[in-house]
Design a protein around this motif. Structure first.
Motif, short mmCIF file in Angstrom:
data_model
loop_
_atom_site.label_atom_id
_atom_site.label_comp_id
_atom_site.label_asym_id
_atom_site.label_seq_id
_atom_site.Cartn_x
_atom_site.Cartn_y
_atom_site.Cartn_z
N UNK A 89 38.05 -21.94 -9.14
CA UNK A 89 38.95 -22.05 -10.29
C UNK A 89 38.16 -22.36 -11.56
N UNK A 90 38.52 -21.70 -12.62
CA UNK A 90 37.85 -21.94 -13.89
C UNK A 90 38.83 -21.69 -15.03
N UNK A 91 39.02 -22.72 -15.86
CA UNK A 91 39.96 -22.61 -16.97
C UNK A 91 39.21 -22.87 -18.27
N UNK A 100 33.62 -13.10 -26.04
CA UNK A 100 34.10 -14.02 -25.00
C UNK A 100 35.25 -13.37 -24.23
N UNK A 101 36.20 -12.77 -24.96
CA UNK A 101 37.39 -12.19 -24.31
C UNK A 101 37.03 -11.01 -23.43
N UNK A 102 36.04 -10.22 -23.86
CA UNK A 102 35.66 -9.04 -23.09
C UNK A 102 34.66 -9.37 -22.00
N UNK A 103 34.07 -10.57 -22.04
CA UNK A 103 33.02 -10.95 -21.10
C UNK A 103 33.43 -12.11 -20.21
N UNK A 104 32.91 -13.29 -20.53
CA UNK A 104 33.09 -14.48 -19.70
C UNK A 104 34.53 -14.83 -19.37
N UNK A 105 35.43 -14.60 -20.32
CA UNK A 105 36.83 -14.99 -20.10
C UNK A 105 37.50 -14.14 -19.02
N UNK A 106 36.96 -12.96 -18.74
CA UNK A 106 37.57 -12.07 -17.73
C UNK A 106 37.53 -12.68 -16.33
N UNK A 107 36.56 -13.60 -16.12
CA UNK A 107 36.40 -14.24 -14.81
C UNK A 107 37.26 -15.51 -14.71
N UNK A 108 37.86 -15.92 -15.82
CA UNK A 108 38.60 -17.19 -15.84
C UNK A 108 39.99 -17.03 -15.24
N UNK A 117 53.12 -28.58 -28.96
CA UNK A 117 52.09 -29.63 -29.10
C UNK A 117 52.80 -30.98 -29.07
N UNK A 118 52.58 -31.83 -28.07
CA UNK A 118 51.63 -31.69 -26.97
C UNK A 118 52.21 -30.90 -25.79
N UNK A 119 51.31 -30.49 -24.88
CA UNK A 119 51.71 -29.85 -23.63
C UNK A 119 50.99 -30.54 -22.48
N UNK A 120 51.74 -30.78 -21.43
CA UNK A 120 51.17 -31.40 -20.23
C UNK A 120 50.97 -30.30 -19.19
N UNK A 121 49.73 -30.16 -18.69
CA UNK A 121 49.50 -29.18 -17.62
C UNK A 121 48.94 -29.92 -16.41
N UNK A 122 48.95 -29.23 -15.27
CA UNK A 122 48.35 -29.78 -14.06
C UNK A 122 47.19 -28.90 -13.65
N UNK A 123 46.03 -29.53 -13.48
CA UNK A 123 44.86 -28.79 -13.01
C UNK A 123 44.41 -29.45 -11.72
N UNK A 124 44.45 -28.68 -10.64
CA UNK A 124 44.09 -29.21 -9.32
C UNK A 124 44.81 -30.53 -9.05
N UNK A 125 46.08 -30.58 -9.40
CA UNK A 125 46.90 -31.75 -9.13
C UNK A 125 46.79 -32.86 -10.15
#
Ligand code: MN
Length: 229
Positions: free
Chosen positions: A1-3, A25-33, A99-107
């Motif tokens: 997982x990568x965000x 970034x959008x055409x390269x590294x971000x494609x794997x995210x 704004x703000x937003x609460x997210x969950x990453x890996x719990x």
């Protein structure tokens, strides 16, 4: 997982190389995210979704292409592009976040903010913010001709530069009590925000817990990406 988390790109016709870094970034590294979060101030200024500049078209196309490749893109308003609306968000394939937003990453609960609301010592800015976030003010502003809105944005940027140069450095940073209050209110031990252009990871104790505040860097001269894996 990568965000991926980015903010404060301040994309502008005057700095085309920064726009190139974003599309790279959008055409390269971000494609794997697994997702891309843009935490405000993607643009140096925003005068309305009817702005037909080459810059806004190019950014929409590049961002949309990332989304179409299967990577969700989330956008939170900054203090520069707070008028970016649903029309443009759809065109760019971005989901608007409050704004703000609460997210969950890996719990784990993680609080996302642009960061300007944490700068409570900057009374003058907070007054300006209250004014321009008022729905009536926004309706009236967006009803003005595009040329008039562009002139206002240029003026506001000049005023903002003057204010930043005049204000004491500590006033332009977050207020520790505001940070603590936001983390308590959302029950988080980690928050991520931008805005202050002071990239760092701050670790401190809050109510007997070790907590973390990650500040994203700006893109005025180079790119800056936070990758959570
Ligand atoms: Mn900002």
């Amino acid at each position: 997982m990568s965000i991926l988390f980015i903010s404060d790109l301040h994309l502008d016709e005057a700095r085309p190389h920064i726009v190139d870094l974003y599309t790279k970034l959008l055409g390269g590294g971000a494609r794997e995210a697994d997702a891309l979060y843009i935490l405000g101030d993607l643009f140096e200024s925003w005068v309305g979704d009817d702005d037909d500049s080459a810059l806004t078209a190019r950014v929409a196309q590049a961002t949309r292409a990332l989304r179409d490749s299967g990577v969700p893109v989330y956008f939170m308003h900054g203090n520069r592009d707070f008028l970016l609306g649903e029309d443009y968000a759809v065109r760019a394939g971005m989901t608007l976040l409050p704004d703000p937003t609460l997210i969950k990453i890996a719990g784990e609960r993680v609080l996302l903010m642009h960061g300007d609301t944490l700068c409570t010592d900057d009374i003058e800015y907070q007054k300006f913010r209250t004014l321009v976030r008022d729905p009536d003010w926004q309706r009236q502003f967006l009803a003005k001709p595009l040329a008039e809105r562009r002139a206002f944005a240029t003026h506001a940027r000049g005023e903002s530069r003057k204010h930043t140069a005049m204000a004491k450095p500590e006033i332009m940073d977050v207020n520790p009590a505001a940070v603590a209050a936001a983390m308590r209110a959302h029950g988080v031990r980690r928050m991520i925000h931008g805005h202050t252009h002071r990239p760092a990871t701050h670790r401190f104790d809050l109510d007997g817990h070790s907590v973390e505040r990650i500040v994203l860097g700006d893109w005025y001269e180079q790119d800056s990406v936070l990758r959570l894996t």
